[in-house]
Design an enzyme around this catalytic site. Sequence first.
Site, PDB file in Angstrom:
ATOM      1  N   ALA A   1      -0.859   4.208   8.473  1.00 15.68           N
ATOM      2  CA  ALA A   1      -1.815   4.864   9.462  1.00 15.68           C
ATOM      3  C   ALA A   1      -1.270   4.494  10.828  1.00 15.68           C
ATOM      4  O   ALA A   1      -1.367   5.192  11.700  1.00 15.68           O
ATOM      5  CB  ALA A   1      -3.297   4.564   9.151  1.00 15.68           C
TER       6      ALA A   1
ATOM      7  N   GLU B   1       3.828  -0.658   1.729  1.00 10.92           N
ATOM      8  CA  GLU B   1       2.370  -1.133   1.224  1.00 10.92           C
ATOM      9  C   GLU B   1       1.821  -0.260   0.140  1.00 10.92           C
ATOM     10  O   GLU B   1       0.747  -0.173  -0.335  1.00 10.92           O
ATOM     11  CB  GLU B   1       1.224  -1.086   2.311  1.00 10.92           C
ATOM     12  CG  GLU B   1       1.502  -2.204   3.446  1.00 10.92           C
ATOM     13  CD  GLU B   1       0.525  -2.381   4.440  1.00 10.92           C
ATOM     14  OE1 GLU B   1       0.343  -3.520   5.028  1.00 10.92           O
ATOM     15  OE2 GLU B   1       0.002  -1.487   4.925  1.00 10.92           O
TER      16      GLU B   1
ATOM     17  N   ASN C   1      12.010  -6.760  10.657  1.00  8.90           N
ATOM     18  CA  ASN C   1      11.718  -7.817  11.319  1.00  8.90           C
ATOM     19  C   ASN C   1      12.687  -8.980  10.916  1.00  8.90           C
ATOM     20  O   ASN C   1      13.396  -8.824  10.014  1.00  8.90           O
ATOM     21  CB  ASN C   1      10.538  -8.331  11.607  1.00  8.90           C
ATOM     22  CG  ASN C   1       9.550  -8.762  10.441  1.00  8.90           C
ATOM     23  OD1 ASN C   1      10.362  -9.119   9.362  1.00  8.90           O
ATOM     24  ND2 ASN C   1       8.310  -8.799  10.577  1.00  8.90           N
TER      25      ASN C   1
ATOM     26  N   ASP D   1       4.172  -1.982  14.167  1.00 11.98           N
ATOM     27  CA  ASP D   1       3.977  -0.631  13.740  1.00 11.98           C
ATOM     28  C   ASP D   1       4.247   0.389  14.942  1.00 11.98           C
ATOM     29  O   ASP D   1       4.488   1.308  14.798  1.00 11.98           O
ATOM     30  CB  ASP D   1       2.529  -0.475  13.217  1.00 11.98           C
ATOM     31  CG  ASP D   1       2.323  -1.436  11.915  1.00 11.98           C
ATOM     32  OD1 ASP D   1       3.331  -1.467  11.127  1.00 11.98           O
ATOM     33  OD2 ASP D   1       1.191  -1.736  11.622  1.00 11.98           O
TER      34      ASP D   1
ATOM     35  N   GLY E   1      -6.689  -5.809  17.802  1.00 13.96           N
ATOM     36  CA  GLY E   1      -6.399  -4.657  16.684  1.00 13.96           C
ATOM     37  C   GLY E   1      -5.200  -3.979  16.921  1.00 13.96           C
ATOM     38  O   GLY E   1      -4.440  -4.153  17.432  1.00 13.96           O
TER      39      GLY E   1
HETATM   40  O1  RIB Z   1       0.890  -4.230  10.530  1.00 15.36           O
HETATM   41  C1  RIB Z   1      -0.166  -4.543  10.741  1.00 15.36           C
HETATM   42  C2  RIB Z   1      -1.223  -3.923   9.603  1.00 15.36           C
HETATM   43  O2  RIB Z   1      -0.924  -4.642   8.538  1.00 15.36           O
HETATM   44  C3  RIB Z   1      -2.821  -3.958   9.754  1.00 15.36           C
HETATM   45  O3  RIB Z   1      -3.239  -3.049  10.362  1.00 15.36           O
HETATM   46  C4  RIB Z   1      -3.118  -4.469   8.260  1.00 15.36           C
HETATM   47  O4  RIB Z   1      -4.061  -3.272   7.574  1.00 15.36           O
HETATM   48  C5  RIB Z   1      -2.091  -4.520   7.431  1.00 15.36           C
HETATM   49  O5  RIB Z   1      -1.603  -3.665   6.712  1.00 15.36           O
END
Ligand code: RIB
Length: 307
Positions: free
Chosen positions: A40, A137, A181, A249, A284
């Site tokens: 996301a 994930e 990384n 991300d 965040g």
């Molecule tokens: O890369 C950061 C993310 O890793 C967080 O938002 C958390 O949800 C984990 O999945």
Amino acid sequence: MIVVFGSIGLDIVQSVERLPRPGETVLTADYVMLPGGKGANQALAAARAGGGVQFVASVGDDDFGRLALANLDQAGVALGQVVRRQRPTACATISVDRDGENQIVVSSGANLETKAEQLHAGSRQLAPGDLVLQQMEIPLPEICAGVELAHRRGARNILNAAPFQPIPPATLAKLDSLIVNEVEAEMLADNLGLDSGDLKAACDEVRRRFDVTVVLTLGADGAITFAPDQTLRADALPIQALDTVGAGDAFVGAFVAAMGAEMALSDCLRWGSVAGGLACLKPGAQDGVPDRVEIQARQDEIAVSAL
Ligand code: RIB
């Protein structure tokens, strides 16, 4: 179109003086609940950077799922291939210490139900020219099946190997770009029997062996791309990091948006580096993700040189 196939969840973020040692309890005053999940976060970063994005994922039929999708919806990400599952939406507990260092535990929940078949279950099918972006994930067999499907349909495959799981050689061979990384590069090198003491040589060998562009992110030390014809190094944006959660991300999402806009590799690196840096300025994983105007305003600050 950028098709992000991956994870989503809700992050419960706690600011602590210092991270607890094993067996230790530390106290903190408050916590916040924020949208997250690597898939996301990357979908949002790609959309804010100007890409057209389809997100393919799973959430539970619960409030966490609704909260987790809110920013994506607002950014115009297509959500028609997000499926509601019986299992609860994933949840990550994230502790951030006074130096911005973090510790994350993810309960995968509905992410474990995400299936590669979702990639062709919606009204829009994968097509040549699409970029399919994945992280690690969701279950590995689904990642591999997603890579296989995208390859068959003529789409370009980009894998951010985070968090690292051993990647079958047949999957590596179907990637166009692999983003890691330092920790992930070390684990990849070990897994392939390469020297993890020399990450640059290991990444270059992965590039050669699997004919894949490798991107190595180095946090405050910048990033390096290993491509067939050139190795490029980019500086990081000079910033004082407040919270590095989601910085990787933001890098990946903006990098892939630049790829989708057919920019030169040097500019993809600039876009990724600016987004990754700016993402560290707000708490965040999603609040600090910049839009394309903010990226363009700072891209010239990133020096890129041949190695
Ligand atoms: O890369 C950061 C993310 O890793 C967080 O938002 C958390 O949800 C984990 O999945």
